[in-house]
Design a protein around this motif. Structure first.
Motif, PDB file in Angstrom:
ATOM      1  N   ASN A 143       0.647  -1.425  -0.055  1.00  0.00           N
ATOM      2  CA  ASN A 143       0.343   0.242   0.232  1.00  0.00           C
ATOM      3  C   ASN A 143       0.523   1.238   0.080  1.00  0.00           C
ATOM      4  N   PRO A 144       1.030   1.625  -0.896  1.00  0.00           N
ATOM      5  CA  PRO A 144       2.453   2.404  -1.460  1.00  0.00           C
ATOM      6  C   PRO A 144       2.024   4.252  -0.995  1.00  0.00           C
ATOM      7  N   VAL A 145       1.131   4.663   0.268  1.00  0.00           N
ATOM      8  CA  VAL A 145       0.719   5.535  -0.112  1.00  0.00           C
ATOM      9  C   VAL A 145       1.408   6.463  -0.065  1.00  0.00           C
ATOM     10  N   PRO A 146       1.430   8.160  -1.319  1.00  0.00           N
ATOM     11  CA  PRO A 146       2.049   8.917  -1.300  1.00  0.00           C
ATOM     12  C   PRO A 146       3.306   9.415  -0.662  1.00  0.00           C
ATOM     13  N   ILE A 147       2.425   9.786   0.742  1.00  0.00           N
ATOM     14  CA  ILE A 147       2.911  10.739   0.991  1.00  0.00           C
ATOM     15  C   ILE A 147       4.416  10.276   1.866  1.00  0.00           C
ATOM     16  N   ARG A 148       3.654   8.656   2.514  1.00  0.00           N
ATOM     17  CA  ARG A 148       4.391   7.615   2.839  1.00  0.00           C
ATOM     18  C   ARG A 148       6.068   7.141   1.850  1.00  0.00           C
ATOM     19  N   VAL A 149       5.884   6.948   1.101  1.00  0.00           N
ATOM     20  CA  VAL A 149       6.749   6.939   0.073  1.00  0.00           C
ATOM     21  C   VAL A 149       7.455   7.986  -0.337  1.00  0.00           C
ATOM     22  N   ALA A 150       7.291   8.718  -0.012  1.00  0.00           N
ATOM     23  CA  ALA A 150       8.566  10.280  -0.173  1.00  0.00           C
ATOM     24  C   ALA A 150       8.945  10.937   1.061  1.00  0.00           C
ATOM     25  N   LEU A 151       8.548  10.397   2.135  1.00  0.00           N
ATOM     26  CA  LEU A 151       9.071  10.080   3.478  1.00  0.00           C
ATOM     27  C   LEU A 151      10.127   9.159   3.994  1.00  0.00           C
ATOM     28  N   PHE A 152      10.010   7.814   3.586  1.00  0.00           N
ATOM     29  CA  PHE A 152      10.723   6.850   3.213  1.00  0.00           C
ATOM     30  C   PHE A 152      12.034   7.109   2.221  1.00  0.00           C
ATOM     31  N   ALA A 153      11.279   7.367   1.157  1.00  0.00           N
ATOM     32  CA  ALA A 153      12.975   7.758   0.169  1.00  0.00           C
ATOM     33  C   ALA A 153      13.685   8.921   0.851  1.00  0.00           C
ATOM     34  N   THR A 154      13.170   9.999   1.256  1.00  0.00           N
ATOM     35  CA  THR A 154      14.492  10.392   1.901  1.00  0.00           C
ATOM     36  C   THR A 154      15.007  10.045   3.069  1.00  0.00           C
ATOM     37  N   ALA A 155      14.157   9.428   3.766  1.00  0.00           N
ATOM     38  CA  ALA A 155      15.119   8.656   4.939  1.00  0.00           C
ATOM     39  C   ALA A 155      15.749   8.154   3.991  1.00  0.00           C
ATOM     40  N   ALA A 156      15.555   7.403   3.963  1.00  0.00           N
ATOM     41  CA  ALA A 156      16.637   6.205   2.686  1.00  0.00           C
ATOM     42  C   ALA A 156      17.672   7.551   2.588  1.00  0.00           C
ATOM     43  N   PHE A 157      17.689   8.824   1.315  1.00  0.00           N
ATOM     44  CA  PHE A 157      19.204   8.412   1.117  1.00  0.00           C
ATOM     45  C   PHE A 157      19.793   9.639   1.811  1.00  0.00           C
ATOM     46  N   GLU A 158      18.775   9.672   2.723  1.00  0.00           N
ATOM     47  CA  GLU A 158      19.450  10.804   3.799  1.00  0.00           C
ATOM     48  C   GLU A 158      20.826   9.736   4.534  1.00  0.00           C
ATOM     49  N   PHE A 159      20.206   8.595   4.527  1.00  0.00           N
ATOM     50  CA  PHE A 159      20.772   7.176   5.719  1.00  0.00           C
ATOM     51  C   PHE A 159      21.545   6.240   4.387  1.00  0.00           C
ATOM     52  N   TRP A 160      21.742   7.154   3.412  1.00  0.00           N
ATOM     53  CA  TRP A 160      22.152   6.165   2.073  1.00  0.00           C
ATOM     54  C   TRP A 160      23.859   6.258   2.448  1.00  0.00           C
ATOM     55  N   PRO A 161      24.829   5.416   2.600  1.00  0.00           N
ATOM     56  CA  PRO A 161      25.688   5.986   3.402  1.00  0.00           C
ATOM     57  C   PRO A 161      27.040   5.987   2.570  1.00  0.00           C
ATOM     58  N   ILE A 162      27.033   5.889   1.245  1.00  0.00           N
ATOM     59  CA  ILE A 162      27.301   6.469   0.438  1.00  0.00           C
ATOM     60  C   ILE A 162      27.557   8.447  -0.136  1.00  0.00           C
ATOM     61  N   GLN A 163      28.105   8.826   0.807  1.00  0.00           N
ATOM     62  CA  GLN A 163      28.062  10.320   0.375  1.00  0.00           C
ATOM     63  C   GLN A 163      28.163  11.152   1.397  1.00  0.00           C
ATOM     64  N   SER A 164      28.775  12.322   1.515  1.00  0.00           N
ATOM     65  CA  SER A 164      28.922  13.501   1.399  1.00  0.00           C
ATOM     66  C   SER A 164      27.933  14.429   2.289  1.00  0.00           C
ATOM     67  N   SER A 165      28.262  14.719   3.822  1.00  0.00           N
ATOM     68  CA  SER A 165      27.110  14.917   4.818  1.00  0.00           C
ATOM     69  C   SER A 165      27.124  15.866   4.999  1.00  0.00           C
ATOM     70  N   THR A 166      26.536  16.573   6.043  1.00  0.00           N
ATOM     71  CA  THR A 166      27.222  17.346   7.515  1.00  0.00           C
ATOM     72  C   THR A 166      27.120  16.811   8.229  1.00  0.00           C
ATOM     73  N   SER A 167      27.272  17.103   9.491  1.00  0.00           N
ATOM     74  CA  SER A 167      27.508  16.516  10.987  1.00  0.00           C
ATOM     75  C   SER A 167      25.884  15.561  11.162  1.00  0.00           C
ATOM     76  N   LEU A 168      25.729  14.615  11.555  1.00  0.00           N
ATOM     77  CA  LEU A 168      23.517  13.870  12.364  1.00  0.00           C
ATOM     78  C   LEU A 168      22.941  15.209  12.951  1.00  0.00           C
ATOM     79  N   VAL A 169      24.030  15.963  13.641  1.00  0.00           N
ATOM     80  CA  VAL A 169      23.100  17.423  14.562  1.00  0.00           C
ATOM     81  C   VAL A 169      23.562  17.888  14.395  1.00  0.00           C
TER      82      VAL A 169
END
Length: 447
Positions: free
Chosen positions: A377-403
């Motif tokens: 049941n891929p409700v769009p708002i949930r899919v969007a927030l899941f995808a945002t979290a997935a790329f946020e925590f993708w390990p192969i990337q440069s990022s800021t500090s977590l907090v």
């Protein structure tokens, strides 16, 4: 206690909840233009949540699985940050300890959003509206700056030609990438679900404008992460696969035309990015990751405590050759920064391999919760927030500090929103596009 015997909430309880919801509603604006005030608002929201729990004697949120894992990671970070030099802990002294203790404010924000403040469906809908307004504000300033050279406020482009949106520094890309999918996916899905050619064309145009804005801004990692998020959307929602494919192809055409249309973006996204990948080992990112690995290797159990990279990077005992061996001292101290620009290397440096393992377990617990039931049941708002979290925590990337603010604020605000959407199914979903399948939809499962 049954609902009929439940004591009506006191004025104080109602007030704490109302103030907490108000803090959540203010965060999108504050994270854009007043991140210092945003820090204080996060603290107020946390205190309102804890006060509400105490007055209502309701601590059931502590049973949530991810809270246990996150609590274990945070406690280990605090232990590793204690100023006990004879155990090689807390090299950042008292400052490190205080900062480690303060990390809990972000974990509490996510828990408060999930269990209390974003439980009402209308509040989540208002947060969606505010996210849309924030996206429009960033996009409008970026496009005006591309055309005229200055944004609405009067600030010019970034030092390398990046579009800064409504900011004075290149911060438009990271903010827009965290907001784009939650703001665009529900209306795009609704337009596709409506009969009529005009509506379907509008869905394609809307998503393309959002992605094109990311390209024109000219910041590499936010663009790559947004594209990764779109791939996740296409995997979960087959109805959107043609749209995502068309937008990706149109984006490629725009990127190919960027030497003429937006030469600064082309230089950063193609020429500079290609050169950086080709010489990654000797780039500043490659040297930081090599240094972070060496710090973790020499301190495998406890790391160096909070801000361990800031205190350890410049110490000669951690100087080792770069990954390719071409620079004997690994770059010395010239490139050192407060954090290693990667969440996982940061967890390793701050808490050793134990801290890294707990951090990975925490991320996994979040992703499992966010993704529960999405395949059927891929409700769009949930899919969007899941995808945002997935790329946020993708390990192969440069990022800021977590907090670090404002990205830490965006991360945990979106995370709390996603956890609330997963816990409290909507009575009127923001476009419930159930994937055609003979399997029955998965029922909601409370913890």
């Amino acid at each position: 206690m049954s609902e009929s015997l439940r004591v009506p909430p006191s004025t104080t309880v109602i007030g704490l909840k109302t103030v907490g919801i108000g803090c959540i509603m203010l965060l999108p604006l504050l994270l854009l233009h007043a991140r210092g005030v945003g820090e204080a608002v996060i603290a107020i929201a946390d205190l309102c949540f804890l006060g509400w729990c105490a007055l209502e004697a309701d601590w059931r949120w502590l049973r949530t699985p991810w809270v246990w894992v996150a609590g274990a990671w945070w406690l280990w970070l605090v232990v590793c940050s204690l100023p006990l030099p004879w155990f090689h802990l807390g090299e950042g002294s008292l400052h490190s300890t205080v900062q480690a203790l303060a990390v809990v404010r972000f974990l509490l924000l996510a828990a408060a959003a999930e269990h209390l403040f974003l439980r009402p469906e209308p509040v989540r809908t208002w947060l969606f509206v505010l996210s849309v307004l924030a996206v429009l504000w960033i996009a409008l300033n970026s496009l005006i700056q591309m055309i005229t050279g200055r944004n609405i406020i009067g600030w010019p482009r970034g030092p390398d030609g990046e579009l800064t949106g409504p900011f004075g520094t290149p911060r438009a890309g990271p903010a827009l990438s965290r907001l784009l999918l939650p703001a665009l996916l529900p209306p795009v899905a609704e337009l596709l679900d409506t009969r009529g050619l005009i509506q379907k064309v509008a869905a394609y145009v809307l998503l393309f404008i959002g992605f094109a804005t990311m390209i024109l801004i000219g910041q590499r990692m936010p663009l790559v992460l947004t594209l990764f998020g779109l791939v996740i959307v296409a995997l979960l929602m087959r109805q959107l696969r043609p749209v995502v494919l068309a937008v990706a192809l149109a984006g490629a055409v725009l990127l190919a035309a960027s030497p003429v249309v937006a030469p600064q973006a082309y230089h950063r996204l193609v020429q500079s990015f290609s050169s950086q990948l080709e010489h990654f080992s000797t780039s500043s990112y490659g040297m930081m990751y090599a240094r972070a690995w060496e710090i973790g290797r020499q301190n495998p159990i406890s790391g160096l405590g909070y801000d361990g990279f800031g205190t350890g990077c410049a110490q000669p005992r951690y100087f080792r050759p770069t990954f390719d061996g071409s620079i004997p001292d690994g770059g010395g101290a010239a490139f050192c920064w407060h954090h290693p620009h990667n969440y996982y290397f940061e967890a390793l440096v701050d808490g050793g391999f134990v801290g890294l393992g707990l951090f990975c377990a925490m991320v996994l617990a979040w992703m499992i919760t966010l993704g529960r039931g999405l395949w059927r049941n891929p409700v769009p708002i949930r899919v969007a927030l899941f995808a945002t979290a997935a790329f946020e925590f993708w390990p192969i990337q440069s990022s800021t500090s977590l907090v670090s603010m404002p990205i830490g604020g965006w991360l945990f605000l979106m995370l709390g929103w996603g956890l609330a959407e997963a816990r409290w199914p909507r009575q009127h979903p923001m476009v419930d596009m159930v994937d055609p399948s003979p399997d029955p939809p998965m029922p909601a499962r409370p913890w």
